[in-house]
Design a protein around this motif. Structure first.
Motif, PDB file in Angstrom:
ATOM      1  N   ASN A  51       7.783 -14.730  -1.920  1.00 38.12           N
ATOM      2  CA  ASN A  51       8.559 -15.967  -1.899  1.00 38.12           C
ATOM      3  C   ASN A  51       7.695 -17.157  -1.477  1.00 38.12           C
ATOM      4  O   ASN A  51       7.873 -18.281  -1.963  1.00 38.12           O
ATOM      5  CB  ASN A  51       9.761 -15.811  -0.982  1.00 38.12           C
ATOM      6  CG  ASN A  51      10.839 -14.917  -1.582  1.00 38.12           C
ATOM      7  OD1 ASN A  51      10.855 -14.680  -2.786  1.00 38.12           O
ATOM      8  ND2 ASN A  51      11.731 -14.418  -0.739  1.00 38.12           N
ATOM      9  N   GLU A  52       6.747 -16.908  -0.595  1.00 40.57           N
ATOM     10  CA  GLU A  52       5.792 -17.951  -0.219  1.00 40.57           C
ATOM     11  C   GLU A  52       4.955 -18.365  -1.431  1.00 40.57           C
ATOM     12  O   GLU A  52       4.694 -19.566  -1.649  1.00 40.57           O
ATOM     13  CB  GLU A  52       4.890 -17.430   0.902  1.00 40.57           C
ATOM     14  CG  GLU A  52       3.863 -18.423   1.412  1.00 40.57           C
ATOM     15  CD  GLU A  52       2.933 -17.834   2.453  1.00 40.57           C
ATOM     16  OE1 GLU A  52       1.847 -18.410   2.672  1.00 40.57           O
ATOM     17  OE2 GLU A  52       3.270 -16.786   3.044  1.00 40.57           O
ATOM     18  N   LEU A  53       4.541 -17.388  -2.207  1.00 43.04           N
ATOM     19  CA  LEU A  53       3.776 -17.672  -3.424  1.00 43.04           C
ATOM     20  C   LEU A  53       4.602 -18.490  -4.410  1.00 43.04           C
ATOM     21  O   LEU A  53       4.100 -19.451  -5.024  1.00 43.04           O
ATOM     22  CB  LEU A  53       3.333 -16.356  -4.067  1.00 43.04           C
ATOM     23  CG  LEU A  53       2.701 -16.432  -5.455  1.00 43.04           C
ATOM     24  CD1 LEU A  53       1.417 -17.244  -5.424  1.00 43.04           C
ATOM     25  CD2 LEU A  53       2.429 -15.031  -6.001  1.00 43.04           C
ATOM     26  N   VAL A  54       5.854 -18.123  -4.594  1.00 40.73           N
ATOM     27  CA  VAL A  54       6.727 -18.858  -5.515  1.00 40.73           C
ATOM     28  C   VAL A  54       6.874 -20.307  -5.073  1.00 40.73           C
ATOM     29  O   VAL A  54       6.793 -21.240  -5.896  1.00 40.73           O
ATOM     30  CB  VAL A  54       8.099 -18.165  -5.617  1.00 40.73           C
ATOM     31  CG1 VAL A  54       9.080 -19.022  -6.422  1.00 40.73           C
ATOM     32  CG2 VAL A  54       7.947 -16.790  -6.255  1.00 40.73           C
ATOM     33  N   SER A  55       7.058 -20.527  -3.784  1.00 40.08           N
ATOM     34  CA  SER A  55       7.164 -21.897  -3.275  1.00 40.08           C
ATOM     35  C   SER A  55       5.875 -22.677  -3.520  1.00 40.08           C
ATOM     36  O   SER A  55       5.910 -23.863  -3.881  1.00 40.08           O
ATOM     37  CB  SER A  55       7.488 -21.878  -1.781  1.00 40.08           C
ATOM     38  OG  SER A  55       8.779 -21.353  -1.546  1.00 40.08           O
ATOM     39  N   ALA A  56       4.738 -22.020  -3.346  1.00 41.31           N
ATOM     40  CA  ALA A  56       3.451 -22.680  -3.609  1.00 41.31           C
ATOM     41  C   ALA A  56       3.316 -23.036  -5.083  1.00 41.31           C
ATOM     42  O   ALA A  56       2.809 -24.116  -5.431  1.00 41.31           O
ATOM     43  CB  ALA A  56       2.306 -21.776  -3.166  1.00 41.31           C
ATOM     44  N   ASN A  99       4.395 -31.039 -17.459  1.00 40.02           N
ATOM     45  CA  ASN A  99       4.998 -30.134 -18.440  1.00 40.02           C
ATOM     46  C   ASN A  99       4.969 -28.674 -17.983  1.00 40.02           C
ATOM     47  O   ASN A  99       4.652 -27.781 -18.763  1.00 40.02           O
ATOM     48  CB  ASN A  99       4.293 -30.285 -19.800  1.00 40.02           C
ATOM     49  CG  ASN A  99       5.107 -29.727 -20.943  1.00 40.02           C
ATOM     50  OD1 ASN A  99       6.326 -29.560 -20.846  1.00 40.02           O
ATOM     51  ND2 ASN A  99       4.428 -29.432 -22.041  1.00 40.02           N
ATOM     52  N   THR A 100       5.264 -28.434 -16.727  1.00 35.77           N
ATOM     53  CA  THR A 100       5.315 -27.077 -16.191  1.00 35.77           C
ATOM     54  C   THR A 100       6.581 -26.889 -15.368  1.00 35.77           C
ATOM     55  O   THR A 100       7.160 -27.843 -14.862  1.00 35.77           O
ATOM     56  CB  THR A 100       4.101 -26.757 -15.295  1.00 35.77           C
ATOM     57  OG1 THR A 100       4.119 -27.602 -14.138  1.00 35.77           O
ATOM     58  CG2 THR A 100       2.789 -26.956 -16.041  1.00 35.77           C
ATOM     59  N   ASN A 101       7.016 -25.646 -15.255  1.00 38.11           N
ATOM     60  CA  ASN A 101       8.096 -25.292 -14.339  1.00 38.11           C
ATOM     61  C   ASN A 101       7.861 -23.865 -13.854  1.00 38.11           C
ATOM     62  O   ASN A 101       6.912 -23.190 -14.289  1.00 38.11           O
ATOM     63  CB  ASN A 101       9.477 -25.451 -14.980  1.00 38.11           C
ATOM     64  CG  ASN A 101       9.737 -24.495 -16.126  1.00 38.11           C
ATOM     65  OD1 ASN A 101       8.816 -24.015 -16.777  1.00 38.11           O
ATOM     66  ND2 ASN A 101      10.996 -24.214 -16.387  1.00 38.11           N
ATOM     67  N   VAL A 102       8.703 -23.399 -12.943  1.00 36.46           N
ATOM     68  CA  VAL A 102       8.478 -22.109 -12.290  1.00 36.46           C
ATOM     69  C   VAL A 102       9.762 -21.290 -12.280  1.00 36.46           C
ATOM     70  O   VAL A 102      10.852 -21.822 -12.005  1.00 36.46           O
ATOM     71  CB  VAL A 102       7.985 -22.310 -10.838  1.00 36.46           C
ATOM     72  CG1 VAL A 102       7.889 -20.983 -10.096  1.00 36.46           C
ATOM     73  CG2 VAL A 102       6.627 -23.010 -10.836  1.00 36.46           C
ATOM     74  N   GLY A 103       9.616 -20.009 -12.595  1.00 37.50           N
ATOM     75  CA  GLY A 103      10.660 -19.010 -12.403  1.00 37.50           C
ATOM     76  C   GLY A 103      10.038 -17.836 -11.680  1.00 37.50           C
ATOM     77  O   GLY A 103       9.045 -17.999 -10.966  1.00 37.50           O
ATOM     78  N   ASP A 139      16.587 -10.629  -3.177  1.00 38.88           N
ATOM     79  CA  ASP A 139      16.013 -11.641  -2.289  1.00 38.88           C
ATOM     80  C   ASP A 139      15.110 -12.604  -3.057  1.00 38.88           C
ATOM     81  O   ASP A 139      15.111 -13.822  -2.801  1.00 38.88           O
ATOM     82  CB  ASP A 139      15.225 -10.973  -1.167  1.00 38.88           C
ATOM     83  CG  ASP A 139      16.120 -10.273  -0.150  1.00 38.88           C
ATOM     84  OD1 ASP A 139      17.346 -10.481  -0.195  1.00 38.88           O
ATOM     85  OD2 ASP A 139      15.584  -9.503   0.670  1.00 38.88           O
ATOM     86  N   ALA A 140      14.326 -12.065  -3.991  1.00 37.40           N
ATOM     87  CA  ALA A 140      13.429 -12.914  -4.773  1.00 37.40           C
ATOM     88  C   ALA A 140      14.217 -13.854  -5.682  1.00 37.40           C
ATOM     89  O   ALA A 140      13.879 -15.045  -5.818  1.00 37.40           O
ATOM     90  CB  ALA A 140      12.474 -12.054  -5.595  1.00 37.40           C
ATOM     91  N   VAL A 141      15.267 -13.342  -6.307  1.00 34.35           N
ATOM     92  CA  VAL A 141      16.103 -14.181  -7.172  1.00 34.35           C
ATOM     93  C   VAL A 141      16.776 -15.278  -6.346  1.00 34.35           C
ATOM     94  O   VAL A 141      16.791 -16.451  -6.744  1.00 34.35           O
ATOM     95  CB  VAL A 141      17.155 -13.325  -7.910  1.00 34.35           C
ATOM     96  CG1 VAL A 141      18.184 -14.222  -8.604  1.00 34.35           C
ATOM     97  CG2 VAL A 141      16.477 -12.415  -8.933  1.00 34.35           C
ATOM     98  N   ASN A 142      17.311 -14.921  -5.195  1.00 29.92           N
ATOM     99  CA  ASN A 142      17.978 -15.923  -4.351  1.00 29.92           C
ATOM    100  C   ASN A 142      17.019 -17.028  -3.930  1.00 29.92           C
ATOM    101  O   ASN A 142      17.385 -18.212  -3.893  1.00 29.92           O
ATOM    102  CB  ASN A 142      18.576 -15.257  -3.115  1.00 29.92           C
ATOM    103  CG  ASN A 142      19.807 -14.419  -3.428  1.00 29.92           C
ATOM    104  OD1 ASN A 142      20.420 -14.580  -4.503  1.00 29.92           O
ATOM    105  ND2 ASN A 142      20.174 -13.532  -2.541  1.00 29.92           N
ATOM    106  N   HIS A 143      15.763 -16.649  -3.633  1.00 26.09           N
ATOM    107  CA  HIS A 143      14.809 -17.658  -3.192  1.00 26.09           C
ATOM    108  C   HIS A 143      14.479 -18.633  -4.319  1.00 26.09           C
ATOM    109  O   HIS A 143      14.536 -19.869  -4.114  1.00 26.09           O
ATOM    110  CB  HIS A 143      13.518 -17.001  -2.693  1.00 26.09           C
ATOM    111  CG  HIS A 143      12.464 -18.002  -2.316  1.00 26.09           C
ATOM    112  ND1 HIS A 143      12.557 -18.791  -1.197  1.00 26.09           N
ATOM    113  CD2 HIS A 143      11.304 -18.371  -2.948  1.00 26.09           C
ATOM    114  CE1 HIS A 143      11.511 -19.593  -1.134  1.00 26.09           C
ATOM    115  NE2 HIS A 143      10.736 -19.360  -2.191  1.00 26.09           N
ATOM    116  N   VAL A 144      14.144 -18.125  -5.500  1.00 26.87           N
ATOM    117  CA  VAL A 144      13.750 -19.049  -6.572  1.00 26.87           C
ATOM    118  C   VAL A 144      14.933 -19.887  -7.015  1.00 26.87           C
ATOM    119  O   VAL A 144      14.780 -21.072  -7.347  1.00 26.87           O
ATOM    120  CB  VAL A 144      13.109 -18.292  -7.757  1.00 26.87           C
ATOM    121  CG1 VAL A 144      14.154 -17.551  -8.599  1.00 26.87           C
ATOM    122  CG2 VAL A 144      12.306 -19.252  -8.638  1.00 26.87           C
TER     123      VAL A 144
END
Length: 454
Positions: free
Chosen positions: A181-186, A196-200, A216-221
């Motif tokens: 989840n820390e990586l996803v936030s980064a 022109n980018t986004n994150v899932g 937990d990962a789905v809830n965070h993103v």
């Protein structure tokens, strides 16, 4: 800028002599126009294609895994060879490989890619000083090449159902849920700084994550973006289905439907081995089937029931996955041909409304790809991002011509690259078949391949 097209495949269908006004990367007006009013005049334009499933580093692996062993090879033996290969790759290598790949994608008509990114750590399995170092290499490759990017960091925790300990070859992939989840936030911060980018996210598979980690990962993103795309490998191999039945007493897609809140922003990658109930469940939830025909053929996965899925108005997207091919034309051609071989019929993936197989497949895959990436792409219409592919009409004139046949000739008749120019987000990235960085990147890439194969 203003772009005049003699023929344009709009969201409403083919139209002649169209003048597109593009401002800040978006199509703001489409009118019947004249060429004199345009900054650029072209022959035929179609919407750019979205590549819904990519493992960029595997582009450098193409060709290394075709050594047979008397019929004993499978997806699982291929995977072991791949693990050995990726041990060598540095952050700089990953960036170079991705840049080479993304230029190839652009030249073939892909204008956006969903990067299913699981190469996170160094070759000893230790996190980099900056956890997102490998992901940042992908963002840099996207920015340099000009392709749109949907970054999907992969949550990978186990080697098999029942929370089996990861094996040695998987050590570069593994994260705790908190670290992931820390990586996803980064990555979300990187996306704010990269056009022109986004994150899932991409929970790798049901064998590589457990229920709590997945939720937990789905809830965070989704706390970062309530429309964040969620991709997952599912039911790719019959062994995976059998293992899931043994562990959960349910087939993989059925378990997912019963245990997670699936919606239209979920993309189920492969979903090759599904039954009728699972197929119906995917359609009812709006989940996208992410089909990768050339990789699924190369790995001997099987064939997705595309005819039945599309007949029930299921949404499809296509991906190049392992990049044994980097060409949407070949993906769509094989998608149709596989159905012809099974059904022993012709022109299967067409409809009464859209009798052209090529036209139907390009439109459906482009729109489904846009949905799979939560991007404002997929068709040429006012308010949509200007992701535009210009066809090389001189090459296509060697085959059946006219609006009725254009996409059929592109997909089923042409053997050469008939993509002449490509615009992404209002910027020309391919002109007259060329990318400004391609020769330098290709030279460096071939040097890297020589080093990796020595």
């Amino acid at each position: 800028m203003k772009l005049f097209a003699e023929k344009a495949l709009l969201g409403t269908g083919w139209a002649s002599e169209q003048l597109l006004t593009i401002e800040n990367g978006v199509i703001t007006q489409i009118t019947q126009g004249i060429a004199d009013d345009a900054d650029k005049v072209v022959s035929t334009i179609i919407p750019g294609m979205v590549n819904c499933h990519s493992h960029a580093f595997q582009r450098a692996f193409a060709g290394f895994s075709e050594q047979g062993s008397e019929g004993k090879d499978s997806f699982w033996t291929w995977r072991n060879i791949m693990y050995q290969f990726l041990e060598q790759l540095s952050v700089d290598d990953a960036q170079l490989i991705a840049t080479q790949l993304y230029i190839e994608m652009l030249k073939s008509g892909y204008t956006r890619v969903a990067e299913f990114h699981y190469l996170h750590h160094d070759n000893q399995g230790a996190p980099h000083n900056e956890l997102e170092a490998m992901a940042n290499a992908i963002f840099k490759a996207s920015n340099a090449s000009g392709i749109g990017l949907t970054m999907l960091p992969v949550l990978y925790q186990f080697s098999g159902f029942g929370e089996q300990t990861p094996n040695h070859g998987q050590r570069r992939f593994i994260n705790s849920t908190a670290q992931f989840n820390e990586l996803v936030s980064a990555c979300a911060e990187l996306a704010k700084r990269t056009p022109n980018t986004n994150v899932g996210i991409a929970p790798h598979s049901l064998r590589a994550v457990n229920k709590q980690g997945l939720i937990d990962a789905v809830n965070h993103v989704r706390s970062l973006d309530d429309k964040a795309p969620i991709h997952i490998h599912i039911a790719e191999q019959q062994k995976e289905v059998a293992d899931c039945l043994a562990h959960y007493q349910k087939r993989p897609v059925q378990w997912l439907l019963d245990n997670v809140n699936i919606d239209k922003h979920w993309c189920l990658i492969h979903a090759t081995h599904i039954d009728e109930n699972e197929l119906n469940g995917m359609v009812e939830t709006g989940a996208i089937a992410g089909i990768c025909p050339t990789t699924e053929a190369n790995l001997g996965d099987g064939i997705f029931p595309t005819t039945e899925f599309m007949a029930k108005q299921g949404t499809i997207a296509i991906g190049s996955d392992s990049h044994i091919s980097v060409n949407p034309v070949e993906e769509l051609r094989l998608l149709e041909y596989a159905q012809r071989l099974i059904k022993q019929q012709r022109a299967i993936l067409a409809t009464t409304k859209t009798p052209s197989v090529g036209l139907n497949l390009w439109q459906q895959a482009a729109k489904g790809g846009a949905q799979s990436t939560s991007s404002n792409t997929g068709e040429l219409a006012v308010g949509k991002q200007a992701d535009i592919v210009v066809l090389d009409q001189d090459k296509l004139n060697c085959f059946a011509t006219g609006e009725k046949y254009s996409l059929d000739s592109l997909i089923f008749a042409s053997q050469n690259n008939c993509i002449k120019d490509v615009m992404v987000n209002g910027q020309w990235v391919i002109e007259d078949h060329q990318h400004p960085l391609e020769q330098d990147i290709q030279n460096r890439f071939t040097d890297l391949l020589a080093k990796l194969s020595s």
